[in-house]
Scaffold this motif. Sequence first.
Motif, PDB file in Angstrom:
ATOM      1  N   ASN A 115       0.814  -1.222   0.000  1.00  0.00           N
ATOM      2  CA  ASN A 115       0.000   0.000   0.000  1.00  0.00           C
ATOM      3  C   ASN A 115       0.852   1.279   0.000  1.00  0.00           C
ATOM      4  O   ASN A 115       0.363   2.367   0.268  1.00  0.00           O
ATOM      5  N   GLN A 156      -1.558   5.004  12.164  1.00  0.00           N
ATOM      6  CA  GLN A 156      -2.819   4.274  11.999  1.00  0.00           C
ATOM      7  C   GLN A 156      -3.608   4.989  10.900  1.00  0.00           C
ATOM      8  O   GLN A 156      -4.049   6.122  11.084  1.00  0.00           O
ATOM      9  N   LEU A 157      -3.741   4.322   9.772  1.00  0.00           N
ATOM     10  CA  LEU A 157      -4.337   4.985   8.619  1.00  0.00           C
ATOM     11  C   LEU A 157      -5.864   4.860   8.610  1.00  0.00           C
ATOM     12  O   LEU A 157      -6.409   3.769   8.575  1.00  0.00           O
ATOM     13  N   SER A 158      -6.518   6.015   8.662  1.00  0.00           N
ATOM     14  CA  SER A 158      -7.952   6.041   8.397  1.00  0.00           C
ATOM     15  C   SER A 158      -8.193   6.680   7.032  1.00  0.00           C
ATOM     16  O   SER A 158      -9.222   6.481   6.399  1.00  0.00           O
ATOM     17  N   TYR A 160      -5.551   8.445   3.549  1.00  0.00           N
ATOM     18  CA  TYR A 160      -4.217   8.345   2.963  1.00  0.00           C
ATOM     19  C   TYR A 160      -3.258   9.308   3.662  1.00  0.00           C
ATOM     20  O   TYR A 160      -3.674  10.303   4.274  1.00  0.00           O
ATOM     21  N   PRO A 209      -4.860   3.341   2.951  1.00  0.00           N
ATOM     22  CA  PRO A 209      -5.587   2.227   3.574  1.00  0.00           C
ATOM     23  C   PRO A 209      -6.561   1.625   2.573  1.00  0.00           C
ATOM     24  O   PRO A 209      -6.641   2.054   1.417  1.00  0.00           O
ATOM     25  N   SER A 210      -7.327   0.662   3.023  1.00  0.00           N
ATOM     26  CA  SER A 210      -8.368   0.058   2.184  1.00  0.00           C
ATOM     27  C   SER A 210      -9.369   1.139   1.767  1.00  0.00           C
ATOM     28  O   SER A 210      -9.695   2.032   2.551  1.00  0.00           O
TER      29      SER A 210
END
Length: 326
Positions: A115, A156-158, A160, A209-210
């Motif tokens: 990612n 902690q990715l919420s 980009y 992230p997703s």
Amino acid sequence: MWMLRSLRVFLLVARTGSHPAGSLLRQSPQPPHTFHAGPCLSASASSKELLMKLRRKTGYSFVNCKKALETCGEDLKQAEIWLHKQAQKEGWSKAAKLQGRKTKEGLIGLLQEGNITVLVEVNCETDFVSRNLKFQQLVQQVALGTMMHCQNLKDQLSTYSKGFLNSSELSRLPAGPDREGSLKDHLALAIGKLGENMTLKRAAWVKVPSGFYVGSYVHGVMQSPSLHNLVLGKYGALVICETSEQNANLEDIGRRLGQHVVGMAPLSVGSLDDEPGGEAETKMLSQPYLLDPSITLGQYVQPQGVSVVDFVRFECGEGEEAAETE
């Protein structure tokens, strides 16, 4: 007279049991080949093999490799370390001499792993050197060093994240997982080997992230099988998209968006609500779509199920002309 001398020698031998050169007479004559050349030849063959190994591994000249082995008592590992240290010293010396010379050429490098996507720029003086594998390996080290830097960031990715590294920040980075020293050390080695001024200009990284996707495009591609997944060229772009659904064409859409960013050089993303602009428009979504100027980029993107949220564009050598003018 001759007979008299012979008689004296005969009497001396009879009296003493020895000859004036008796020690020589008692030794068995040895054939000329018995001065034991075999081991010397074997040692020579061994030295030659070590020399060839060192040359293949380091790429340095015959003379330097020979000197390294002599200095380190034929220890291959120590000879390699000695060579790198010497080359580094020579590189720093050359770097100091070449420091004022312009570096308008070079390459953009793109590397994607999982990612994370990184874009780097390394500059040199001539296009000829930019095509040299050793220079391209330097670009690879910069990309790997930037990738490792990004992987080590604890976040902690919420959504980009995006970051930039300037020349001095890049120089201080470790060279990568399988290399010793900093990127500054590897820059010095490359300068020492190739004899041109070079600079580690900049790097950008994006981690998503997703639900996000990074489209990418490099123009003027040069690719070598030995350079892992690195893609090289003169222009590069990353386009960060948000998508709520799986799209089989996402890679192709990302590449097209990257092409647009490279070709149209927008300054901001803008909004789908913005009025369509002309050739001078700097908002990305309002610009005429590069591959179909009859519509805007926003009109191309909207039916694709993706939202463009950000982008990065690198052009090799940009800013040099402005710096010269100043």
